[in-house]
Design an enzyme around this catalytic site. Structure first.
Site, PDB file in Angstrom:
ATOM      1  N   MET A 270       0.471  -0.974   0.398  1.00  0.00           N
ATOM      2  CA  MET A 270       0.289  -0.402  -0.108  1.00  0.00           C
ATOM      3  C   MET A 270       0.747   1.096  -0.373  1.00  0.00           C
ATOM      4  SD  MET A 270      -2.388  -1.031   3.350  1.00  0.00           S
ATOM      5  CE  MET A 270      -1.941  -1.901   3.821  1.00  0.00           C
TER       6      MET A 270
ATOM      7  N   GLY B 217       4.467  -0.158  -2.810  1.00  0.00           N
ATOM      8  CA  GLY B 217       5.236  -0.173  -4.277  1.00  0.00           C
ATOM      9  C   GLY B 217       7.053   1.182  -3.542  1.00  0.00           C
TER      10      GLY B 217
ATOM     11  N   TYR C  81       0.815   0.785 -13.796  1.00  0.00           N
ATOM     12  CA  TYR C  81       2.262   1.263 -14.007  1.00  0.00           C
ATOM     13  C   TYR C  81       3.054   0.381 -14.933  1.00  0.00           C
ATOM     14  CZ  TYR C  81       0.985   2.479  -9.364  1.00  0.00           C
ATOM     15  OH  TYR C  81       0.111   3.415  -8.155  1.00  0.00           O
TER      16      TYR C  81
ATOM     17  N   GLY D 159     -10.387  -6.474  -1.735  1.00  0.00           N
ATOM     18  CA  GLY D 159     -11.755  -6.578  -0.809  1.00  0.00           C
ATOM     19  C   GLY D 159     -11.881  -7.753   0.571  1.00  0.00           C
TER      20      GLY D 159
ATOM     21  N   GLY E  90      -4.914  -5.133   2.849  1.00  0.00           N
ATOM     22  CA  GLY E  90      -4.732  -4.164   2.628  1.00  0.00           C
ATOM     23  C   GLY E  90      -5.621  -2.977   3.722  1.00  0.00           C
ATOM     24  N   ARG E  91      -6.361  -2.722   3.054  1.00  0.00           N
ATOM     25  CA  ARG E  91      -6.601  -1.977   4.167  1.00  0.00           C
ATOM     26  C   ARG E  91      -7.347  -1.840   5.343  1.00  0.00           C
ATOM     27  NH1 ARG E  91     -11.975   0.909   0.044  1.00  0.00           N
ATOM     28  NH2 ARG E  91     -10.538   2.033  -1.388  1.00  0.00           N
TER      29      ARG E  91
ATOM     30  N   TYR F 297      -2.496   9.203   2.188  1.00  0.00           N
ATOM     31  CA  TYR F 297      -1.204   9.870   2.290  1.00  0.00           C
ATOM     32  C   TYR F 297      -0.591  10.976   2.143  1.00  0.00           C
ATOM     33  CZ  TYR F 297      -3.363   6.951  -1.883  1.00  0.00           C
ATOM     34  OH  TYR F 297      -4.262   5.643  -2.484  1.00  0.00           O
TER      35      TYR F 297
END
Length: 353
Positions: free
Chosen positions: A24, A55, A179, A291, A312-313, A340
């Site tokens: 993340m 990343g 990307y 998810g 992730g979250r 962020y």
């Protein structure tokens, strides 16, 4: 929730459980350097069997976003050692995700002398945040020459070596989210007519070369790849469904033969079963992400496609996610306003049980 918390063993992936902390972007790397705050953030989340970092840029040209870390200098390599030490002290494996943003970037986010590049001069629609000038339209990227493509591959190899020197257990190539790696795969972005574009064999060449060369440098068992078939993130226009299927079937087959550690699949409803079946022919570990809840993740493991599941979250907002799963405790919800932003708020201050 028994399966999620049981150990996993396949090849060199000897994990204390089947929970993976997904990569993340968090934009806390001031001057593109890992720091003590980042080390604390990862240390809080070492309940995961495997952590995949945010990343991380393999070169100056890859620093498309504000405040993302790099792994191309000695200073950056040394700065990552605090993160890997914290993970290993808790018995957690940790892979570094290598992310070259390609055309998804802006000169205001890049150091002097760096530039926004891509497989072709195809500009992305939309805007990107820059600390210096706020939101800015994506620029037209510089189309990499054949020699420059070879140089980018070499940069990934050098970054992979640096990651091992920093103490990481391996690296993950980010081949999703629009990307650079995925830009080469998509025929609407990759309009080249040389050996790197056109046919499926040519458009997959960049991905396979990067993986092959990194595997030769650090060992195939220390390399993973993230894909998200049929995704349109990063202004990727969809293309023929059968061609997408054949692209990822080819990648899974070739990467299986290379003997890499894992494929990390960002799943979506758009992926047809036949493509999932083709990917599952990959002989290594498969990680599924996107998810998932603890309940759906457990069901996913029992369904047989995935060996590991990534959050992730849920890991972002719950440093002690494994304890909450074990006890059935409620999960904290993420604060989307601080995803962020620089600083500890919304980063290392989420409550634990």
């Amino acid at each position: 929730m028994n399966t999620l918390l049981t150990p996993y063993s396949k090849g060199t992936l000897q994990l204390k459980n089947r929970l993976v902390m997904a990569p993340m972007t968090r934009s806390r790397a001031i001057n593109n350097l890992p720091n003590d705050l980042m080390a604390a953030y990862y240390a809080q989340r070492t309940g995961a069997g495997l952590i995949i970092t945010e990343g991380t840029a393999p070169s100056p040209d890859a620093l498309g976003y504000s405040r993302i870390p790099g792994i191309f200098s000695n200073e950056q390599t040394n700065a990552w050692k605090a993160v890997t030490a914290a993970a290993h002290a808790a018995g957690t494996k940790i892979f570094l995700q290598l992310m070259h943003t390609g055309r998804i970037g802006h000169p205001a986010n890049l150091p002097p002398g760096a530039r926004v590049v891509g497989p072709s001069m195809t500009k992305a629609a939309g805007e990107i945040w820059t600390d210096a000038a706020g939101l800015q339209a994506y620029p037209e990227p510089h189309a990499l020459t054949d020699e420059e493509v070879e140089a980018v591959i070499a940069e990934h190899v050098s970054a992979a070596r640096n990651a091992i020197a920093a103490g990481f257990d391996g690296v993950e190539l980010h081949g999703a989210n629009g990307y650079l790696t995925e830009q080469f795969l998509n025929p609407h972005v990759n309009t080249r007519t040389d050996a790197w574009g056109g046919s499926i064999a040519n458009r997959t060449r960049f991905t396979l070369r990067v993986v092959h060369d990194m595997a030769a440098a650090i060992g195939a068992d220390k390399v993973g790849v993230r894909f998200s078939p049929y995704s349109t993130l990063g202004d990727l226009a969809p293309y023929d469904e059968q061609e997408v299927h054949e692209t990822y079937a080819r990648l899974a087959m070739e990467l299986s033969q290379t003997g890499i550690a894992y494929l990390h699949i960002g799943v979506s409803a758009a992926i047809p079963q036949k493509t999932l079946d083709a990917i599952r022919r990959f002989k290594g570990t498969i990680i599924l992400c996107n998810g998932l809840t603890p309940e759906t993740a457990e069901a996913t493991l029992h369904a047989g496609f995935a060996d590991l599941v990534a959050f992730g979250r849920a890991f972002l907002a719950n440093p002690d996610l494994e304890k909450r799963i074990a006890t059935g405790a409620a999960l904290n919800q993420p604060d989307f306003n601080t995803l962020y932003t620089p600083g500890s708020v919304g980063y290392t201050d989420y409550p634990t049980l």
